[in-house]
Design an enzyme around this catalytic site. Structure first.
Site, mmCIF file in Angstrom:
data_model
loop_
_atom_site.group_PDB
_atom_site.id
_atom_site.type_symbol
_atom_site.label_atom_id
_atom_site.label_comp_id
_atom_site.label_asym_id
_atom_site.label_seq_id
_atom_site.Cartn_x
_atom_site.Cartn_y
_atom_site.Cartn_z
ATOM 1 N N GLU A 182 -15.674 -2.633 -7.248
ATOM 2 C CA GLU A 182 -14.568 -2.894 -8.173
ATOM 3 C C GLU A 182 -14.927 -4.026 -9.128
ATOM 4 O O GLU A 182 -14.986 -5.192 -8.741
ATOM 5 C CB GLU A 182 -13.313 -3.247 -7.374
ATOM 6 N N ASP B 39 -11.505 -4.713 -3.177
ATOM 7 C CA ASP B 39 -10.952 -5.985 -2.679
ATOM 8 C C ASP B 39 -9.964 -5.722 -1.548
ATOM 9 O O ASP B 39 -9.325 -4.662 -1.479
ATOM 10 C CB ASP B 39 -10.258 -6.736 -3.801
ATOM 11 N N ASP C 285 -6.960 -6.404 -0.998
ATOM 12 C CA ASP C 285 -5.599 -6.694 -1.425
ATOM 13 C C ASP C 285 -4.907 -5.396 -1.779
ATOM 14 O O ASP C 285 -5.477 -4.309 -1.612
ATOM 15 C CB ASP C 285 -5.595 -7.688 -2.585
ATOM 16 N N ASP D 234 -4.077 -4.162 -4.733
ATOM 17 C CA ASP D 234 -4.762 -3.433 -5.802
ATOM 18 C C ASP D 234 -6.031 -2.748 -5.290
ATOM 19 O O ASP D 234 -6.363 -1.636 -5.688
ATOM 20 C CB ASP D 234 -5.114 -4.392 -6.944
#
Length: 693
Positions: A473, A546, A548, A550
């Protein structure tokens, strides 16, 4: 009429031999020079079999100026007494009856090359004239044949000729006595003129091939002398061959390079049972189980070059196309040397790579001989051995012989075996490097000639099963991952944020999306119905986003793309999700002891770790580092936690139930919003009234 030359007595004889004349290719392969030479080998091999049995030490081959050929030996001589079943002399049986001879049982020959009983009779059938003389019992016996039929040629004092008047025997064949010999003198002389009605116009005996075969036979039968005399030219040419060193000397003669090892001799034997039809006293063929012995004798050496020279023989008959004995030889070599390389893997620095047959055979010169009674050849030309049990016996002899050599305490043996392993491993590494270079060039051309993204950071390895594609990402994560990866087998492809939701989009929109198109092109196996998993360029695809919300969303979008358009990758378990850590806890140790680093992957795990540290009275740095993204990690940290195979954790994406998975993807990513809203509300444990709609 020609038929008046034949009497009823010869019908049974000519009935079999006429089949040979009508279909000579079935017996000698062809009717050109190759078939002509095969006939000569049949006669020579009979003499060699006598020498193998310990009878006779000299064979002479004379190529006469009139295109005839003569083979002389000092063996026991063909039997001249009457064979009881046919009432014919042994000489006539051998030269007129197919599948008749002294090599079917185990009494006369323990192992021989001529086993089908058609050699001499086929040569006779395909000869315009054949004369045979036998020294035996103090006398010289003689008989002549015209295209397989016994009779008398009237030479009238001239040199023997196939054009001389011929008179067939009518009432009974006569094995004539034409002279006397000293007591104990034995031998056979066969001279024949090939029938020009059978062989093509340009067919002739090949002197170079004959000399090569004679030299080869002299190597295979130590102490046997062979003389080749060619009187067809203006001046006769004579060659003599006799070698006492056997196949060890043969291997040295064949070797094209400087020796890396001495010529090693591997010998041994094994037994096996075989069911064969045996002719009973009543004339019936009865299946009988016989115990066979296979004797193996191998001479081999490795040189500094790369060429492979192998010669294989069965009862001194060359088998240029190999067979079960050669397969067993190569199998035994490869298996044993693989074990040795694995045992010395640390010294040889081979890693997980395995040697292959070509690595072992490079620079090898080997002479392989086996002796077995009644071998099964594939066809009368005897170019391929088919006896199945020989494979395992030869492999065992190879393994035992090499094991003795490798475990020898002698300094020379230790040095040579070490050099051999170094050579084999060097060949393996050269092969892998050459293949990698070739594939790198091919992959480089593919990248240059296609619209693959320039940001793709490819790996060097061409082993699909070992390669990995990390979809990362953003460019910041790419920079860290580039330093953390193993460039040999790990490739990187960065994507910008959230890709297109392909569950809602059309195929055209999906293909028009830069990120989706890049992923499909990099994997290289197509999409949808045209997807071919065999063409995939990577063994694993790892989504590294990541830790998280997102990152989870991006991972879901990517999995939707794979599920919709590259489903076989998921079905075969080749798609993974990386598991990067959320926190890094540095435990401070007293004194000079280095600090300890602990990674945790959830808030619950972090709480548990901190609780344990507090109970143990250990100090840790505060505040605890919380990774907001992969780009915040150092290369060493990313490698140790997420990319290094020894330490990382991967979650394999599996599809146990494709229909259920399709429903879940439709729920999460489809066009219908209401079911997704219900799913979120039910999962969140909150009231619908609290949602501002």
């Amino acid at each position: 009429m020609a038929s008046s030359d034949y009497s009823a007595r010869h019908l049974s004889v000519l009935e079999g031999l006429e089949a040979v004349r009508k279909r000579p290719g079935m017996y000698i392969g062809s009717t050109d020079s190759r078939g002509l030479m095969h006939c000569l080998w049949e006669v020579i091999d009979n003499s060699v079999d006598e020498a193998l049995a310990g009878n006779g030490t000299q064979i002479d081959v004379l190529l006469h100026a009139d295109a005839s050929v003569e083979v002389r030996d000092t063996g026991r001589g063909i039997p001249v007494d009457i064979e009881p079943k046919t009432g014919l002399s042994g000489v006539e049986v051998v030269f007129t009856k197919l599948h008749a001879g002294g090599k079917f049982g185990s009494g006369s020959y323990a192992a021989s090359g001529g086993l089908h009983g058609v050699g001499a009779s086929v040569v006779n059938a395909l000869s315009e004239r054949l004369d045979v003389e036998v020294d035996r019992d103090g006398k010289t016996w003689a008989m002549s044949f015209h295209r397989g039929e016994p009779g008398i040629f009237t030479d009238s004092g001239r040199e023997p000729s196939p054009d001389a008047p011929f008179t067939p025997f009518e009432k009974g064949s006569e094995l004539r006595v034409v002279g006397t010999v000293r007591k104990g003198v034995t031998g056979t002389r066969v001279r024949y003129w090939a029938d020009r009605q059978i062989f093509t116009k340009g067919a002739e005996f090949q002197t170079a091939e004959l000399s090569s075969r004679a030299r080869q036979t002299a190597f295979l039968v130590p102490g046997l002398g062979l003389t080749i005399e060619d009187a067809r030219g203006e001046s006769p040419v004579t060659e003599n061959f006799r070698f006492e060193g056997g196949i060890s000397e043969f291997a040295e003669h064949l070797a094209p390079d400087t020796a890396l090892t001495e010529t090693w001799r591997l010998t041994g034997s094994g037994t096996f049972t075989e069911t064969v039809p045996v002719l009973s006293d009543t004339g019936a063929m009865l299946p009988t189980e016989l115990q066979r012995e296979c004797v193996v004798d191998i001479a081999l050496r490795w040189g500094t070059g790369y060429e492979t020279v192998t010669r294989s023989f069965v009862n001194i008959i060359a088998t240029p196309k190999g067979g079960t004995h050669q397969a067993g030889f190569e199998q035994g070599l490869l298996k044993f040397l693989r074990q040795q390389v694995e045992q010395n893997a640390r010294r040889l620095k081979v890693g997980t790579d395995k040697i292959e047959k070509d690595d072992v055979l490079a620079g090898l010169t080997a002479v392989l001989t086996v002796r077995i009674p009644e071998p099964q050849f594939e066809g009368q030309t005897k170019e391929v051995l088919g006896t199945p049990a020989v494979r395992a016996i030869v492999a065992q002899v190879v393994a035992k012989g090499l094991s003795d050599r490798f475990s020898s305490p002698k300094r020379d043996d230790k040095s040579q075996t070490s050099l051999l392993l170094d050579k084999v491993v060097a060949e393996m590494k050269s092969r892998i490097s050459a293949r990698a270079h070739k594939e790198t060039q091919r992959r480089k051309n593919a990248l240059e000639n296609s619209s693959l993204p320039a940001k793709l950071v490819d790996c060097r390895s061409t082993d699909v099963g070992n390669s990995e594609l990390f979809i990362v990402e953003g460019d910041s994560a790419l920079g860290t991952a580039r330093q953390a990866r193993d460039s040999e087998y790990q490739a990187l492809l960065p994507i910008r944020g959230k890709i297109l939701n392909v569950q809602k989009a059309s195929v055209a929109d999906m293909l028009g999306n830069a990120e989706c198109g890049s992923i499909i092109q990099v994997i290289g196996a197509g999409s949808g119905r045209s997807f071919e998993i065999e063409a995939a360029r990577y063994g694993k695809v790892i989504i590294m986003s990541d830790a998280d919300v997102d990152g989870a969303h991006i991972r879901t979008l990517l999995l939707t793309l794979f599920f919709r358009y590259m489903r076989p990758m998921i079905e075969q378990g080749r798609v993974f999700a990386a598991v990067p850590p959320l926190h890094r806890v540095i435990v401070m140790n007293p004194g000079t002891k280095p600090n300890e680093t602990i990674y945790t992957y959830s808030e619950q795990e972090l709480s548990g770790v901190l609780s344990q540290l507090d109970k143990a009275g250990k100090r840790y740095q505060d505040p605890i580092q919380r990774y907001k993204g992969l780009g915040e990690m150092d290369a060493d940290q990313l490698a140790n936690t997420t990319m290094d195979r020894k330490h990382r954790t991967l979650r394999r994406v599996q599809v146990a139930d494709a229909e259920n998975a399709a429903r879940v993807f439709e729920l999460l990513m489809g066009n219908d919003v209401a079911p997704r809203k219900d799913f979120i509300i039910n999962g969140a444990g909150i009231s619908r009234d609290r949602i501002d709609v």
